[in-house]
Structures are given as C-alpha cells and as structure tokens.
Write an enzyme that holds these catalytic residues in place. Structure first.
Site, mmCIF file in Angstrom:
data_model
loop_
_atom_site.group_PDB
_atom_site.id
_atom_site.type_symbol
_atom_site.label_atom_id
_atom_site.label_comp_id
_atom_site.label_asym_id
_atom_site.label_seq_id
_atom_site.Cartn_x
_atom_site.Cartn_y
_atom_site.Cartn_z
ATOM 1 N N LYS B 78 0.846 -1.198 0.000
ATOM 2 C CA LYS B 78 0.000 0.000 0.000
ATOM 3 C C LYS B 78 0.880 1.245 0.000
ATOM 4 C CE LYS B 78 -3.918 1.986 2.602
ATOM 5 N NZ LYS B 78 -4.818 1.787 3.768
ATOM 6 N N SER B 153 -9.695 1.720 2.604
ATOM 7 C CA SER B 153 -8.761 2.476 1.790
ATOM 8 C C SER B 153 -7.706 1.621 1.091
ATOM 9 C CB SER B 153 -8.048 3.520 2.651
ATOM 10 O OG SER B 153 -7.265 2.907 3.656
ATOM 11 N N SER B 177 -10.216 -0.475 6.825
ATOM 12 C CA SER B 177 -9.554 -0.303 5.530
ATOM 13 C C SER B 177 -8.826 -1.527 4.986
ATOM 14 C CB SER B 177 -8.561 0.859 5.603
ATOM 15 O OG SER B 177 -9.240 2.084 5.484
#
Lengths: 95, 494
Positions: B78, B153, B177
C-alpha cells in the site's frame, strides 16, 4: 453539545486556505456530521474514564547511545528548497 | 490456472525447493501486471526493476540454503508504507513526487522473509475512505466487476491480489480499511491486534487506530504474512513486547469447543433478504463445524461511527500538520511563511482529507475539546468494555464485514453515507481487537451485472490472532466460497 462549526476560523487554525465554495460545502457537510456525532450525548459517560489507547501503555526507555540515523543528503534531497545543510523557508523575522 | 494464481504458500514452497525461481515468478507477475493493469489500476507505481533485483537476491539466498517463509512471493505494498528509494504518495498530491528515504519495518520484514515488492498500491488519500475513490492519483477498479469500486482504503492492494497482480497485499486498517476491501474483492483481509505490527514507516493517519495487516486469497497466506510482520519493533514504542505465536502452522480443521458470539445489535436482517440469507447460512456453517452459537450484546457499538469520526479526524489533524511545505512534498510559495502553509495545504490535500482535518481541528479546539474529543474517548471506553463483556461469554464474534457488496463508482457521494460503510468494522478498531473478513458467498447487487463477493467478519479477543486465523481457516476449508468465481480479466487483457 454544540453543533455549529465556524469553518473559516477552523481553517485558519488548520492552516488551509479555503475557497468560498469550499467554505459553503464543507460547512454544510461538517454541520451534518456534527449532527450525527452528537448522538454520543445520549451515552451516560459521567463516571467513564477516557481511553486514548486500548493496549496497556508503558514508558519505553532505551540507552542513550548514538545510532545511525537517516542520511542527511538523502533527506535534504526531498526538501522543496534547501540551502546547504538546511531547509529553506520564506523569511520569518523582519529585517 | 496460470502459475501466478497459486497461493503465496505454494509459490514460497516452489521457490524454496527450487521448482521455480523467484526471477521466473517475478517476470510472470510483471507480464501479467502489464496486461491487466490498464483495466484494474491497482498500482500507482510498478517497481519492475527493483522487483527483479529483489527476486535475484531471493534466488541467491535460496541457493545459500536460507529457508524463507515467503520466498519469491509477489507482494503489493500500500502506498502509505515507505520502501527505500520508491515513490511513496499516500494517494495524495502533497506527496506525489516524494521518494521514501527508508523502509517501513513491516515492509522490511516481508522482504527479509523473501517477498518481492511488485509495486506500490493505490489507496484513498492518506487512507481516508472506503472505496479508493479518494485517491488523487489514480482509479482502481474491482476485478470482479470493473464498474465497481474495490473498497478502501487499501483498495489497490486488494485489487492487486484479486487480479493476481500479487499473491499478497499489505494494507492498513484504521476503521476497516483492510477488512472492507477484503470483503469487496473476495479476499481474506486481516487486521491484527493494535500494536502487533510496527507502524514505523507507515505514514500516520490516526495513530491510536492504525494497524498494518495482510490481504490474501487464502487464510493460510494471510497467516504467513502475519507471522513475517508481527512482533516488537524498537522503532515503534506502541508495538507490544510479547511473544507472537506463529499462526501459519496452527490452522484448525473444525470449530469444536468454540463459542461464537452473534451480536444482537448486528442483526443481518437489516441488510436485506439476500445478505441476510448469506449471513444466516454462514452462521449455520460455523455451527456445523462444531461451534456453539451464543447471543452477545454490544449495546454501544452503534455509536462506533460517531466515536470514530471524532477520534480519527482529531488524530489526523495532528498527524497531517507535518505536511507544511518545509521538509518534504509539495510547496506552493506564498508572500510569507504563513501563506505558504495555507496555499501548500490547500493545493496538496483533497476534499476528504480537508474535511477530516477541519473536523478534527474543530473537535480539538478550545471550547469544544471536552464536548467532542473527550466524550468520544469515553465512548471508546464503553465500546471496548462491551467487547470485554461479550468475550466473557464467547471465544469469537461473527458478524457482517460490510453492509453491502462493492458498489458502483460515485454511488456514495455524500460523505456520511461513505462513513457508514465501516459500521461493522469500526467498533473492533476502536477496541484494538484482531478481526478479519473471509469470503462467505456471492450476491448480485440490485442493478448489478454479475455476482459480487460478500465477507463474513470474525473477531477475537486481544492477541488471539492464532485462534482467529485457525477458525477462519476451518470455515474457509469447509465452504470454499472464494473459489466459486473468477475475476473478469479475460476480456481486458492488453
């Protein structure tokens, strides 16, 4: 609970320049959000302690011994503006 | 089935035993990324050269006899985690050109275990969002229906793993997330106990909640990644200094002897007939595997979203104060230093980040601090207490991971409707508990073209990761929901 928000004042505190449109839109959206979070007033929290962190916290100490840190050149290479070994910013103190 | 669709466990085994080289796996993955990435958009940066260099090093270590748990496993990182020398943007214009000068501990541990970083994955800006639509730098699509969001996210990491652009994804979970994009993309999304995995090098959003964890196509893969990442780190004083029980080797076959709590306040009937039927079937499957279902109550969990949207923005307003145009990232010049700050942050942050900074600044400001921030912290105490009482009656909690399957782009344009996406995942985050989503079936959303995956959330007491992963493994093995469908990639190959 108070449920209005002075967006212009808060934006000043937060150091964000807002357009008039943003003031209008954020004002409405955040007023709406505050309406929702005000539901917390329904909870009886008079005798409840505040939780900042859920896992038992303790003071973490280490020996005060020099160790390698980030490479100065590598870090300064990311600066928007530098002068020698320093970050350069607009003048803060008047001449 | 192409080789890159194999599990991380299988790839690591093959590379360790020199059936395949890490170089071969990496080349095959990069070729696949090139063919589908135009449609999926999982990555903000593909690290082709660096991935090949890492793979060569892994092959050398294997030849030297090192037994690497993640040998040659392609991983999506990420883009809020630092990897030395790679662009690390947080999905934000303010860090669009920032090159990380060091590597996050969790990433370093994955690489030490033999994983190969394929790229930096898209995410909602500074991890604030539930669909990846808040990224300022790219659009990520759900591999199971490209007209729908991947969740967020950690949506880029999830889409990458679902589309076989990586075998493992690294995500971060502040209010859901990892678990929500896991559910949306037919994956196991696992948030460990707060403090289990170092946050050093994870660009901070809400420090008392942020937790790194894996996204994987199997529970076993998630356990392997967890074992590689977990443990005390002197660089993060909030990491917990207690031994980590290896989870990968202890995956259960059944749920006998376990009491699984059904949360009275999380009745799936509220989610409509289709989802209700799926969740009821999932609970029956838990029972069929030997679990005893017991009803538990989390009376203040319904206040989770309200609590979270004061605490997380408050912490974010403080953490993001560092982006001021002085030391790194974007700078927009002004007449003086003050206008430089104002303009830099106006130009660098997107609308959701601005909203959260503003609400957090307001909640912490003089005259409002007690009414908002302290009250939310007290509500957090009540929510954690609810879980503590529930876990006196059960070993695990089972509930929905999200209130709907992946939705279409633009469907949640009102910020609060997006915030409600995390209704079922926020309470666990506030209580610091380990929780995961595991695929539990498929449903065609109203107006949808194809069935979309649905996730069951399982939650365990603090530090009971081994129990949690073991139970999820038993459920996964008995049901096999994830294998029922494949992502729609054939039509999009470049």
């Amino acid at each position: 609970m108070p449920d209005s928000i002075d967006i212009r004042y808060v934006a000043t505190l937060a150091r964000i320049a807002l357009t008039d449109d943003e003031v209008e839109v954020f004002g409405r959206q955040l007023g709406d959000l505050l309406g929702h979070v005000n539901a917390l007033a329904e909870l009886d929290t008079a005798s409840v302690s505040a939780t900042a962190q859920v896992i038992e916290s303790r003071n973490v100490l280490r020996e005060d011994r020099p160790a390698p840190c980030l490479d100065r050149e590598k870090v300064l290479a990311q600066a928007p503006q530098r002068q020698g070994a320093f970050f350069r910013v607009p003048r803060i103190i008047a001449e | 089935m192409e080789y890159i669709e194999k599990s991380a466990a299988q790839i690591a085994h093959d590379v360790r035993t020199r059936v395949r080289s890490a170089a071969e796996v990496t080349d095959a993955t990069l070729a696949h990324v090139e063919s589908v990435e135009g449609a999926v958009g999982a990555y903000l940066t593909v690290l082709a050269d660096s991935a090949r260099a890492h793979a060569a090093r892994v092959d050398e270590r294997v030849r030297n006899g090192e037994k690497l748990a993640l040998a040659g496993v392609p991983v999506a990182v990420k883009d809020n985690m630092c990897l030395d020398g790679s662009r690390t943007t947080c999905g934000s214009k303010i860090l669009e050109r920032w090159i990380a000068p060091y590597t996050a501990t969790a990433v370093a541990r994955m690489l030490e275990a033999g994983a190969v970083p394929i790229g930096k994955a898209n995410c909602d800006e500074f991890a604030m969002g539930s669909s990846c639509e808040n990224s300022a730098l790219g659009v990520t699509r759900n591999p199971y229906d490209l007209t729908r969001v991947p969740g967020g996210s950690s949506g880029g990491s999830a889409a990458a793993v679902a589309a076989y652009e990586a075998a493992l994804g690294m995500g971060s979970d502040t209010g859901g997330s990892i678990r929500e994009p896991g559910a949306f993309c037919n994956l196991v999304g696992f948030k460990p106990t707060y403090g289990r995995i170092s946050r050093y090098g994870l660009i901070a959003f809400a420090s008392s909640l942020d937790q790194i964890g894996p996204l994987a196509r199997t529970v076993e893969d998630a356990a392997l990644a967890y074992d590689a990442m977990a443990g005390f780190d002197p660089m993060d004083a909030t990491t917990v200094d207690r031994p980590v029980e290896a989870a990968a080797g202890a995956l259960r076959e059944d749920l006998r002897g376990l009491r699984v709590g059904m949360v009275r306040e999380f009745d799936s009937a509220a989610l409509g007939a289709a989802l209700d039927a799926l969740y009821r079937a999932a609970y029956r499957d838990l029972e069929r595997l030997g679990a005893e279902l017991v009803e538990v109550s989390l009376p203040t969990a319904a206040y989770g979203v309200a609590t979270y949207y004061l605490i997380a923005p408050a912490e974010c307003s403080s953490n993001l104060a560092r982006f001021d145009g002085v030391r790194y990232g974007l700078r927009v010049e002004g007449d003086d230093v003050r206008s430089m700050y104002d303009r830099t942050r106006a130009a660098g942050f997107g609308p959701e980040v601005k909203r959260r900074i503003l609400i957090g600044t307001h909640a912490l400001s003089s005259g409002y601090y007690d009414a908002y921030y302290v009250r939310a912290q007290k509500a957090r105490t009540l929510i954690a207490g609810d879980f503590e009482r529930a876990f006196a009656q059960c070993d695990l909690i089972a509930c929905p991971a999200a209130s709907c399957p992946a939705f279409e782009f633009g469907a949640k344009s009102d910020p609060y409707s997006m915030y409600l996406m995390d209704y079922y995942t926020i309470p666990m985050a506030l209580a610091g508990l380990p929780a995961l989503s595991v695929p539990c079936g498929w449903t065609t959303p109203e107006g949808g073209r194809v069935p979309m995956p649905v996730g069951l959330q399982l939650c365990a007491p603090l530090f009971a990761e081994k129990l949690l992963l073991g139970a999820a493994r038993a459920y996964e093995a008995a049901t096999g929901h994830a294998l029922a469908r494949r992502p729609e990639l054939e039509s999009v190959r470049a």
